[in-house]
Design a protein around this motif. Structure first.
Motif, PDB file in Angstrom:
ATOM      1  N   PRO A  65       0.825  -1.204   0.000  1.00 33.39           N
ATOM      2  CA  PRO A  65       0.000   0.000   0.000  1.00 33.39           C
ATOM      3  C   PRO A  65       0.865   1.261   0.000  1.00 33.39           C
ATOM      4  CG  PRO A  65       0.177  -0.841   2.218  1.00 33.39           C
ATOM      5  CD  PRO A  65       0.915  -1.811   1.333  1.00 33.39           C
ATOM      6  N   TYR A  66       0.225   2.379  -0.273  1.00 34.82           N
ATOM      7  CA  TYR A  66       0.884   3.679  -0.162  1.00 34.82           C
ATOM      8  C   TYR A  66       0.617   4.275   1.218  1.00 34.82           C
ATOM      9  CZ  TYR A  66       2.163   3.958  -5.087  1.00 34.82           C
ATOM     10  OH  TYR A  66       2.746   3.749  -6.307  1.00 34.82           O
ATOM     11  N   PHE A  67       1.570   5.069   1.672  1.00 30.65           N
ATOM     12  CA  PHE A  67       1.450   5.831   2.908  1.00 30.65           C
ATOM     13  C   PHE A  67       1.838   7.276   2.622  1.00 30.65           C
ATOM     14  CE2 PHE A  67       1.834   1.574   4.578  1.00 30.65           C
ATOM     15  CZ  PHE A  67       1.055   1.579   5.721  1.00 30.65           C
ATOM     16  N   LEU A  68       1.539   8.153   3.561  1.00 30.47           N
ATOM     17  CA  LEU A  68       1.970   9.546   3.481  1.00 30.47           C
ATOM     18  C   LEU A  68       3.276   9.711   4.233  1.00 30.47           C
ATOM     19  CD1 LEU A  68      -1.440  11.300   4.212  1.00 30.47           C
ATOM     20  CD2 LEU A  68      -0.364  10.954   1.983  1.00 30.47           C
ATOM     21  N   GLY A  69       4.222  10.406   3.627  1.00 32.31           N
ATOM     22  CA  GLY A  69       5.431  10.792   4.328  1.00 32.31           C
ATOM     23  C   GLY A  69       6.351   9.637   4.656  1.00 32.31           C
ATOM     24  N   SER A  70       7.023   9.758   5.799  1.00 35.19           N
ATOM     25  CA  SER A  70       8.090   8.847   6.165  1.00 35.19           C
ATOM     26  C   SER A  70       7.575   7.742   7.070  1.00 35.19           C
ATOM     27  CB  SER A  70       9.207   9.623   6.867  1.00 35.19           C
ATOM     28  OG  SER A  70      10.348   8.817   7.051  1.00 35.19           O
ATOM     29  N   ASP A  71       8.456   6.826   7.352  1.00 34.36           N
ATOM     30  CA  ASP A  71       8.169   5.776   8.308  1.00 34.36           C
ATOM     31  C   ASP A  71       8.206   6.354   9.719  1.00 34.36           C
ATOM     32  OD1 ASP A  71       9.174   3.396  10.155  1.00 34.36           O
ATOM     33  OD2 ASP A  71       8.304   2.485   8.373  1.00 34.36           O
ATOM     34  N   ILE A  72       7.555   5.676  10.657  1.00 32.93           N
ATOM     35  CA  ILE A  72       7.496   6.189  12.027  1.00 32.93           C
ATOM     36  C   ILE A  72       8.843   6.105  12.729  1.00 32.93           C
ATOM     37  CG2 ILE A  72       5.058   5.622  12.285  1.00 32.93           C
ATOM     38  CD1 ILE A  72       5.901   3.150  13.865  1.00 32.93           C
ATOM     39  N   TRP A  73       9.817   5.393  12.159  1.00 27.58           N
ATOM     40  CA  TRP A  73      11.097   5.232  12.827  1.00 27.58           C
ATOM     41  C   TRP A  73      11.959   6.483  12.783  1.00 27.58           C
ATOM     42  CZ3 TRP A  73      13.345  -0.246  11.387  1.00 27.58           C
ATOM     43  CH2 TRP A  73      12.474  -1.222  11.859  1.00 27.58           C
ATOM     44  N   GLU A  74      11.725   7.362  11.832  1.00 23.16           N
ATOM     45  CA  GLU A  74      12.603   8.521  11.657  1.00 23.16           C
ATOM     46  C   GLU A  74      11.791   9.805  11.720  1.00 23.16           C
ATOM     47  OE1 GLU A  74      16.080  10.652  11.153  1.00 23.16           O
ATOM     48  OE2 GLU A  74      15.881   8.489  11.424  1.00 23.16           O
ATOM     49  N   GLN A  75      12.191  10.728  12.587  1.00 26.63           N
ATOM     50  CA  GLN A  75      11.519  12.017  12.695  1.00 26.63           C
ATOM     51  C   GLN A  75      11.676  12.793  11.387  1.00 26.63           C
ATOM     52  OE1 GLN A  75       9.752  13.140  15.341  1.00 26.63           O
ATOM     53  NE2 GLN A  75      10.072  11.189  16.366  1.00 26.63           N
ATOM     54  N   SER A  76      10.622  13.488  10.963  1.00 26.70           N
ATOM     55  CA  SER A  76      10.677  14.223   9.704  1.00 26.70           C
ATOM     56  C   SER A  76       9.836  15.476   9.798  1.00 26.70           C
ATOM     57  CB  SER A  76      10.192  13.344   8.546  1.00 26.70           C
ATOM     58  OG  SER A  76       8.836  12.970   8.717  1.00 26.70           O
ATOM     59  N   GLY A  77       9.971  16.343   8.796  1.00 27.64           N
ATOM     60  CA  GLY A  77       9.205  17.571   8.728  1.00 27.64           C
ATOM     61  C   GLY A  77       7.864  17.365   8.052  1.00 27.64           C
ATOM     62  N   GLU A  78       7.181  18.477   7.751  1.00 25.31           N
ATOM     63  CA  GLU A  78       5.887  18.416   7.072  1.00 25.31           C
ATOM     64  C   GLU A  78       6.055  17.839   5.673  1.00 25.31           C
ATOM     65  OE1 GLU A  78       2.922  19.216   8.273  1.00 25.31           O
ATOM     66  OE2 GLU A  78       3.717  19.802  10.233  1.00 25.31           O
ATOM     67  N   ILE A  79       5.092  17.025   5.229  1.00 26.72           N
ATOM     68  CA  ILE A  79       5.241  16.345   3.945  1.00 26.72           C
ATOM     69  C   ILE A  79       4.995  17.289   2.772  1.00 26.72           C
ATOM     70  CG2 ILE A  79       4.604  14.147   4.961  1.00 26.72           C
ATOM     71  CD1 ILE A  79       1.916  14.384   3.474  1.00 26.72           C
ATOM     72  N   PHE A  80       4.300  18.418   2.980  1.00 27.79           N
ATOM     73  CA  PHE A  80       4.040  19.373   1.898  1.00 27.79           C
ATOM     74  C   PHE A  80       5.211  20.332   1.733  1.00 27.79           C
ATOM     75  CE2 PHE A  80      -0.498  18.312   2.045  1.00 27.79           C
ATOM     76  CZ  PHE A  80      -0.849  18.443   0.708  1.00 27.79           C
ATOM     77  N   SER A  81       5.504  20.684   0.498  1.00 24.32           N
ATOM     78  CA  SER A  81       6.432  21.774   0.243  1.00 24.32           C
ATOM     79  C   SER A  81       5.803  23.079   0.722  1.00 24.32           C
ATOM     80  CB  SER A  81       6.768  21.863  -1.248  1.00 24.32           C
ATOM     81  OG  SER A  81       5.592  22.076  -2.013  1.00 24.32           O
ATOM     82  N   THR A  82       6.620  24.099   0.904  1.00 25.17           N
ATOM     83  CA  THR A  82       6.134  25.344   1.505  1.00 25.17           C
ATOM     84  C   THR A  82       5.068  26.023   0.664  1.00 25.17           C
ATOM     85  OG1 THR A  82       8.041  26.427   0.486  1.00 25.17           O
ATOM     86  CG2 THR A  82       8.226  25.805   2.809  1.00 25.17           C
ATOM     87  N   ASP A  83       5.117  25.851  -0.670  1.00 20.40           N
ATOM     88  CA  ASP A  83       4.100  26.466  -1.523  1.00 20.40           C
ATOM     89  C   ASP A  83       2.882  25.573  -1.713  1.00 20.40           C
ATOM     90  OD1 ASP A  83       5.097  24.484  -3.139  1.00 20.40           O
ATOM     91  OD2 ASP A  83       5.812  25.820  -4.719  1.00 20.40           O
ATOM     92  N   GLY A  84       2.907  24.371  -1.118  1.00 15.41           N
ATOM     93  CA  GLY A  84       1.763  23.478  -1.180  1.00 15.41           C
ATOM     94  C   GLY A  84       1.633  22.702  -2.467  1.00 15.41           C
ATOM     95  N   ARG A  85       2.562  22.883  -3.396  1.00 12.61           N
ATOM     96  CA  ARG A  85       2.422  22.209  -4.689  1.00 12.61           C
ATOM     97  C   ARG A  85       2.716  20.712  -4.580  1.00 12.61           C
ATOM     98  NH1 ARG A  85       5.101  23.667 -10.630  1.00 12.61           N
ATOM     99  NH2 ARG A  85       4.457  21.708 -11.637  1.00 12.61           N
ATOM    100  N   TYR A  86       3.785  20.358  -3.838  1.00 10.01           N
ATOM    101  CA  TYR A  86       4.219  18.973  -3.767  1.00 10.01           C
ATOM    102  C   TYR A  86       3.986  18.397  -2.369  1.00 10.01           C
ATOM    103  CZ  TYR A  86       6.915  20.353  -7.915  1.00 10.01           C
ATOM    104  OH  TYR A  86       7.309  20.836  -9.135  1.00 10.01           O
ATOM    105  N   PHE A  87       3.808  17.086  -2.321  1.00 17.14           N
ATOM    106  CA  PHE A  87       3.913  16.391  -1.037  1.00 17.14           C
ATOM    107  C   PHE A  87       4.562  15.032  -1.266  1.00 17.14           C
ATOM    108  CE2 PHE A  87      -0.375  14.945  -2.307  1.00 17.14           C
ATOM    109  CZ  PHE A  87      -0.336  13.580  -2.009  1.00 17.14           C
ATOM    110  N   ILE A  88       5.051  14.450  -0.172  1.00 20.45           N
ATOM    111  CA  ILE A  88       5.812  13.204  -0.235  1.00 20.45           C
ATOM    112  C   ILE A  88       4.935  12.037   0.233  1.00 20.45           C
ATOM    113  CG2 ILE A  88       7.830  11.946   0.645  1.00 20.45           C
ATOM    114  CD1 ILE A  88       8.521  14.234  -1.215  1.00 20.45           C
ATOM    115  N   GLY A  89       4.965  10.973  -0.544  1.00 22.15           N
ATOM    116  CA  GLY A  89       4.343   9.712  -0.155  1.00 22.15           C
ATOM    117  C   GLY A  89       5.359   8.601  -0.281  1.00 22.15           C
ATOM    118  N   ARG A  90       4.940   7.393   0.029  1.00 23.57           N
ATOM    119  CA  ARG A  90       5.825   6.244  -0.176  1.00 23.57           C
ATOM    120  C   ARG A  90       4.983   4.997  -0.367  1.00 23.57           C
ATOM    121  NH1 ARG A  90       6.071   3.417   4.943  1.00 23.57           N
ATOM    122  NH2 ARG A  90       5.319   4.877   6.492  1.00 23.57           N
TER     123      ARG A  90
END
Length: 749
Positions: A187-212
């Motif tokens: 399946p797909y998830f949003l952002g990073s795995d729970i093992w590693e601390q990370s920032g907000e998944i959206f870019s500052t202008d809101g155009r992009y976001f990170i999934g995996r």
């Protein structure tokens, strides 16, 4: 059934020792809540106002300049009544209540206001953002359900639709799927795995976001049992984790263009036997950082990827031979520096985890922090004032304390080593908010024998005024302060530190049974860092209280090997855990009994959760002459029947087969001697319940008696079915009362 048999059965059931009173779970829950309730911060909000003039704590407002209480004006109250619909006096116009607008330091700079209304102080977002829905319940994990994430502009959610990545505009209920290759096993998830601390998944202008995409198709699932499922099978094949020695899930990062609704895979992520962790977007939103980490965590690669092309360039490689570069979770490993001169990198290459500047154009790492203690989470990188604020012990002797420190960010060309300043000097744990200017600090702190307080400080850390002080819990009356100790274990073993908690109604002329509240694994200390019970999730602190309230002396021991005490300490234990662990605990208990004669080492019990459960069982096997009773909750019992986290302490099974073979506790159950209580849940994915089953079978094979508390459908935290946590605590306390007894006079035979 004949009358004679009925009479005989009634006599049997009423015989002394054969019946037990039911647990009063409501009373146990009340007792648990009474530990933390008086310590809680006032209801409302806590922080600096947006303009920096005020500090709001609960329903009170203070002047940030000196901490003086700002009383509410009568006009404010009249305005609140008007807002509620009451008719105001006609003699004068009524101004609206003056809000206290609180600035948060999240990536979106969201603001909250604390406004006086007829019903009292009301905290609300400014403006109130829509709340994302839970889009993937992570049954049966504890507190890890996946929720939609709102874009910085507040117009769209990054979402999930079934197994696919999706977008959902905030004005509609249905999400728009952006992928079509997600499956149950991938399946797909949003952002990073729970093992590693990370920032907000959206870019500052809101155009992009990170999934995996989390492809666990080759992983052996953790099978859990929930007989109360109303839909689907009772046996759930949970594939999020990987088991020891089994193939890792492949984590492929993807970039979602929310405008074009395209999905681009990040090149180089998703490699076999490695982890891919999203870290943070650049301030401009054109690039982002991510980590590629080897399975054993001994190799970390920092990469930067273009959002437009998906191409990556490697910025840094960090390797270790004897131990992981870092333990999963913990502080964020990398960040962008706001001055765009490079990146912040956390490394333990000096022997302790410290922060370094990685120049943008390449070159050697430049040290920013130093000390014989770990630099922990970053609180703020203040670009305009060129300062880094971070947590750390600040004192190598008190390595488990957490203070706020700051250090100047030097110019890239400056080779001088900057010096950090400790801003909150008191021992214990500090949680600090900074005003926007950094000229005021709001510090909520406590120590094991000092009640929580909120203190306003100036920018140099000097206290100006105490704005709030927790009330002493009545549940802790007639109980002396915990006793801090340090015990030398020899040149090779180092030192153990911890706390001794005397029982309620302590009388030095009596002797008390002792309970070793154990954890033992290197990942976390067992000893509370602040006032026990201040944090709602402070399980060990609350259980310590419940046991001391029942007349037991409780000891928490952090033997050598625990993180935070330097690379030399960690290197000496890596691959050898839990070698020497129980011998260390025995040495500490014997040393404490010499100094504190009221400790009765003829009546010692041990209790622990998770790895603490493993350590408790190990104590019963390695030192049965000392530990008379063992309560093991959700215990690991097999190092092979486990998720891969154990590999970070021992290495891979093929590299260290002896350690894994020695960790099969079920194979030693024919040696078992102490009284034993096992507590487990059938829907636990952190520690599969099969671990408990293995020991149960071995105990039965050896004819060994035991007490079992088994919760169908509950997870690693005994949650998921009613208040099973209260039941577990009540059962543990009764077990120790029965097996260890209570206080005895010193001259008693």
């Amino acid at each position: 059934m004949s009358v004679g048999w009925r009479v005989a059965l009634l006599m049997l059931l009423s015989a002394p020792g054969l019946t037990q009173a039911p647990y009063d779970l409501a009373a146990v829950r009340t007792e648990l809540d009474a530990i933390s309730a008086p310590l809680a911060l006032p209801e409302g909000w806590l922080g600096f106002s947006d303009d920096g003039r005020y500090v709001c704590i609960g329903r009170k407002r203070f002047a940030a300049i000196d901490g003086a209480l700002v009383p509410q004006r009568k006009a404010d109250l009249a305005g609140a009544a008007q807002a509620a619909g009451a008719r105001p006096p006609l003699s004068a116009p009524q101004p609206a209540p003056q809000p206290c607008v609180l600035a948060l330091t999240d990536a979106h700079e969201r603001r909250f206001e604390l406004r006086l209304e007829a019903a009292g102080w009301i905290a609300r977002a400014v403006p109130a953002p829509p709340v994302g829905r839970i889009v993937r319940p992570m049954f049966p994990m504890y507190r890890y359900d996946r929720r939609e994430e709102l874009s910085p502009q507040g117009d769209v959610f990054a979402s999930l639709a079934g197994y696919q990545l999706a977008l959902r505009p905030t004005d509609r209920d249905e999400a728009i799927a952006l992928t079509d290759d997600g499956t149950e096993q991938a399946p797909y998830f949003l952002g990073s795995d729970i093992w590693e601390q990370s920032g907000e998944i959206f870019s500052t202008d809101g155009r992009y976001f990170i999934g995996r995409q989390h492809d666990a198709g080759e992983a052996t699932p953790v099978d859990v049992h929930d007989p109360f499922q109303t839909t689907g099978a009772e046996i759930i094949h949970f594939r999020y984790w990987s088991r020891v020695g089994q193939p890792l899930p492949r984590q492929t990062l993807v970039i979602v263009d929310s405008q074009r609704r395209t999905v681009t895979r990040v090149r180089g992520s998703g490699r076999p036997e490695s982890f891919s962790f999203f870290v943070e977007w650049s301030p401009a939103g054109t690039h982002f950082l991510w980590l590629r980490v080897s399975r054993d965590l001994k190799r970390y690669e920092l990469l930067e990827t273009s959002a437009m092309t998906g191409r990556s360039r490697r910025l840094l490689v960090e390797t270790q031979r004897q131990r992981p570069v870092k333990w999963p979770g913990g502080p964020q490993t990398a960040r962008y520096l706001p001055d765009q001169t490079g990146y912040l990198w956390r490394s333990n290459r000096s022997g302790y985890a410290q922060y370094y500047r990685l120049p943008k154009g390449g070159g050697p790492l430049q040290p920013l922090t130093t000390g014989d203690f770990d630099a922990e989470e970053v609180v703020r990188i203040d670009g305009p004032r060129r300062r880094l604020y971070y947590y750390g012990a600040g004192d190598p002797v008190r390595s488990f304390d957490r203070r706020l420190l700051s250090v100047a960010l030097p110019e890239p060309s400056d080779s001088a080593m900057p010096a950090s300043t400790v801003l909150t000097a008191e021992a214990g744990v500090h949680d600090v908010q900074l005003s926007r200017t950094g000229k005021r600090l709001l510090d909520v702190h406590s120590h094991v024998d000092r009640l929580p307080a909120a203190v306003l400080r100036d920018g140099e850390g000097q206290p100006l005024r105490t704005l709030w002080q927790a009330a002493p819990p009545t549940a802790r009356a007639r109980r002396p302060s915990p006793i801090e100790f340090e015990v030398a274990l020899g040149q090779e073993r180092g030192r153990a530190v911890g706390l001794l908690f005397p029982p309620a109604g302590f009388d030095p002329d009596k002797r008390y049974p002792v309970i070793d509240r154990i954890y033992g694994a290197v990942s976390l200390p067992a000893t509370p860092r602040g006032y026990p019970g201040f944090e709602v999730s402070d399980d060990y602190g609350r259980v310590i209280h419940m046991l001391t309230a029942s007349g037991f002396a409780v000891v928490t021991i952090d033997a050598p090997g625990v993180l935070g005490r330097g690379a030399e300490n960690e290197n000496a234990r890596y691959g050898r855990w839990p070698e020497g662990l129980i011998a260390d605990h025995r040495a500490v208990l014997e040393a404490l009994a010499v100094e504190h004669e009221w400790l009765d080492l003829a009546r010692v019990g041990v209790a622990g959760n998770s790895w603490g459960g493993y350590s408790a069982l190990l104590a019963g096997l390695d030192a049965p002459q000392l530990y008379r009773a063992v309560s093991a909750s959700v215990p690991q019992t097999s190092l092979r029947d486990h998720i891969s986290w154990i590999e970070f302490m021992l290495g891979l099974p093929k590299e260290n087969p002896t350690a894994y073979a020695d960790g099969e506790l079920a194979e030693r159950m024919d040696e078992w001697q102490p009284a034993l209580q096992l507590i487990a849940g059938t829907a636990d994915v952190n520690v599969p319940v099969s671990n408990t089953y293995r020991v149960l079978d071995a105990l039965a094979e050896a004819g060994k008696p035991y007490e079992l508390v088994l919760f169908p459908g509950t997870n690693h935290a005994h949650s998921g079915r009613g208040d099973r946590y209260a039941y577990a605590v009540a059962a543990m306390r009764r077990f120790f009362r029965r097996t260890l007894g209570g206080a005895e006079e010193c001259n008693a035979p």
